[in-house]
Design an enzyme around this catalytic site. Structure first.
Site, PDB file in Angstrom:
ATOM      1  N   CYS A  58       0.832  -1.216   0.000  1.00  0.00           N
ATOM      2  CA  CYS A  58       0.000   0.000   0.000  1.00  0.00           C
ATOM      3  C   CYS A  58       0.866   1.266   0.000  1.00  0.00           C
ATOM      4  O   CYS A  58       1.679   1.480   0.907  1.00  0.00           O
ATOM      5  CB  CYS A  58      -0.925  -0.022   1.213  1.00  0.00           C
ATOM      6  N   GLY A  59       0.678   2.117  -1.003  1.00  0.00           N
ATOM      7  CA  GLY A  59       1.457   3.339  -1.111  1.00  0.00           C
ATOM      8  C   GLY A  59       1.232   4.291   0.045  1.00  0.00           C
ATOM      9  O   GLY A  59       2.169   4.919   0.553  1.00  0.00           O
ATOM     10  N   HIS A  60      -0.020   4.426   0.495  1.00  0.00           N
ATOM     11  CA  HIS A  60      -0.319   5.319   1.614  1.00  0.00           C
ATOM     12  C   HIS A  60       0.303   4.798   2.914  1.00  0.00           C
ATOM     13  O   HIS A  60       0.705   5.581   3.772  1.00  0.00           O
ATOM     14  CB  HIS A  60      -1.830   5.474   1.777  1.00  0.00           C
ATOM     15  N   CYS A  61       0.372   3.472   3.042  1.00  0.00           N
ATOM     16  CA  CYS A  61       1.015   2.874   4.232  1.00  0.00           C
ATOM     17  C   CYS A  61       2.507   3.185   4.235  1.00  0.00           C
ATOM     18  O   CYS A  61       3.088   3.498   5.280  1.00  0.00           O
ATOM     19  CB  CYS A  61       0.799   1.362   4.249  1.00  0.00           C
TER      20      CYS A  61
END
Length: 497
Positions: A58-61
């Protein structure tokens, strides 16, 4: 001696057994790593634990990770008992299901073992500030001028009140408001000398911020808790906020439901001028409309552009959305980006003098020549509400993974009814087409229109199950209706990038 040896043996056995009963908890940059085995022990043995449920891909993670670790380190260095932890929900799937994790990252705050929703930002300072508000007293006493100055230096946004009488009704109301707002820190002064250093009058409140005008003074009644709450919330955000994963919680967590979004390329030399004009317009709508700008150079923001039907050639431009009215969108009648034009159009939207803008793609020439009929905004009502037909429609998004999985099945369903004059299997790209009749909240959404009625389909996504549903005029669904697979939809909305 024999009794002593036996006693020592038994004690050693019990201690060893206890150690084995408590699974080891590893740490990574001061963040506890939780698993199915050690989760319950950690959240029950620690009074306050913030847990991030994440996915490695996950990029946001990935963007959150350094800020999360920084917050954990900051709290540890302060000697705080608050713990930060993380769970790889793709591996520890039991925990993800147990806490209904539907997207990444999901943060939950555990207080005495009970899960609460996290409502703060994603910068280290925001995380620490939110946790301190949740775990400490609503207000921080500022007993010296140096303490008050440090309080200002340490926080981007803060509220300070001066109340000489600690038991006054004004003070009581101030504490109530402070307790109700989680994402802003509140300081309180009881000394006239300390208040003088911050230029705060008796029984008044000020918001200090490291942006815009730097300070806002509350001139309402301290007896009006609702007005004070509104004042703080209006002043905690910038006049114009950049839309990022970090600011999104504050944007969508507030009470203002009308958002004006400016789409600009930061790399374009003219963008500063457009942003200045937009900011000037924002001043007249403080407390009524949130003004937000979106950097179209950022890959993550391409979905937001798509949601508003914007192409690269449309930039710069702006759109207004009313979140409380089924995310109704409003398109300006002119490309003019002057302060005057933006203010005038925003006023008309706020006053309800503009009709919502409904997107519609061009109708393809072969829209009805294939097993699956193509619907767009302009032909939807004529086809779907044909009283002589039973029309089954998939509302999809080109980027939706579940829609891609359904596509070959939907094609086979269309082929099954190729020779049926009274059945139409259709699809509509809901990222390019909108309807005033109802809203689509996730992809794929399946709706059945038998003789001008509308029925939502929640059954199995198999040809046989959906064919039985069509043949029964929407009365028959599969026995496994409501299983986990059916609940998997990709959310739609500019908040969900």
């Amino acid at each position: 001696l024999i009794k002593l040896v036996l006693f020592s043996f038994l004690v050693g056995f019990v201690c060893a057994d206890d150690r084995d009963a408590i699974p080891e908890v590893q740490e990574e940059e001061n963040v506890l790593i939780l698993t199915n085995d050690n989760f319950d022990a950690v959240v029950t043995e620690n009074q306050h634990v913030l847990v991030e449920f994440y996915a490695p891909w996950c990029g946001h993670c990935k963007a959150l990770a350094p800020e999360y670790a920084k917050a954990a380190t900051s709290l540890k260095e302060e000697g705080s008992a608050v713990k930060l932890a993380k769970v790889d929900a793709t591996v520890q799937s039991e925990l993800g299901s147990r806490f209904k994790v539907q997207g990444y990252p999901t943060l939950k705050f555990f207080k005495g073992g009970k899960a609460l929703e996290y409502g703060g930002g994603r910068q280290a300072a925001d995380i620490v500030s939110w946790l301190k508000k949740k775990t400490g007293p609503p207000t921080v006493p500022l007993t010296t001028a140096d303490e008050a100055q440090k309080f200002k230096d340490d926080n981007e946004v803060l509220v300070v009140g001066f109340f000489p009488d600690e038991k006054s009704d004004h003070m009581v109301n101030y504490v109530k408001v402070a307790d109700a707002i989680d994402d802003v820190v509140f300081g309180v002064i009881h000394s006239a000398d300390v208040a003088a250093a911050s230029d705060i009058a008796e029984n008044t409140v000020a918001v200090f911020k490291k942006f815009d005008e730097g300070r806002a003074d509350y001139d309402g009644s301290m007896e009006d808790e609702e007005a004070l709450t509104k004042f703080v919330k209006e002043n905690q955000l910038r006049l114009v906020t950049e839309f990022t994963s970090e600011t999104a919680p504050k944007i969508f967590g507030g009470d203002i439901q009308v958002h004006n979004l400016l789409f600009i390329s930061k790399l374009n030399v003219e963008s500063d001028g457009h942003l200045d004009a937009f900011t000037e317009a924002a001043k007249s709508f403080k407390g009524k409309v949130l003004f937000i700008y979106i950097d179209t150079d950022q890959e993550d923001n391409k979905r937001v552009m798509e949601f508003f039907g914007l192409a690269e050639s449309d930039i710069p431009s702006y759109r207004i959305i009313k979140m409380s009215e089924n995310m109704a969108k409003f398109k300006p009648d002119s490309p003019d980006l002057t302060t005057e034009a933006i203010s005038a159009f925003t006023s008309k939207v706020v006053d309800g003098k503009v009709d919502r803008h409904l997107m519609s793609a061009e109708l393809p020439e072969d829209w009805n020549k294939n097993p699956v009929t193509v619907l767009v905004g302009s032909n939807f009502q004529d086809v779907a509400y044909d009283k002589k037909k039973k029309v089954f429609v998939e509302f999809y998004a080109p980027w939706c993974g579940h829609c891609k999985s359904l596509a070959p099945i939907w094609e086979k369903l269309g082929e099954k009814y190729t020779d049926a004059d009274d059945v139409v299997v259709a699809k509509m790209d809901s990222t390019a087409n909108e309807l005033s009749l109802f809203e689509i909240s996730g992809f794929p959404t399946l709706k059945f229109f038998p003789a001008q009625r509308v029925i939502d389909y929640d059954g199995d996504r198999t040809v046989d199950a959906m064919a039985a549903f069509i043949d029964s005029n929407g009365e028959k669904v599969s026995e496994s209706e409501g299983d986990g697979e059916l609940e998997e939809v990709d959310e739609v909305g500019y908040r969900d990038i």
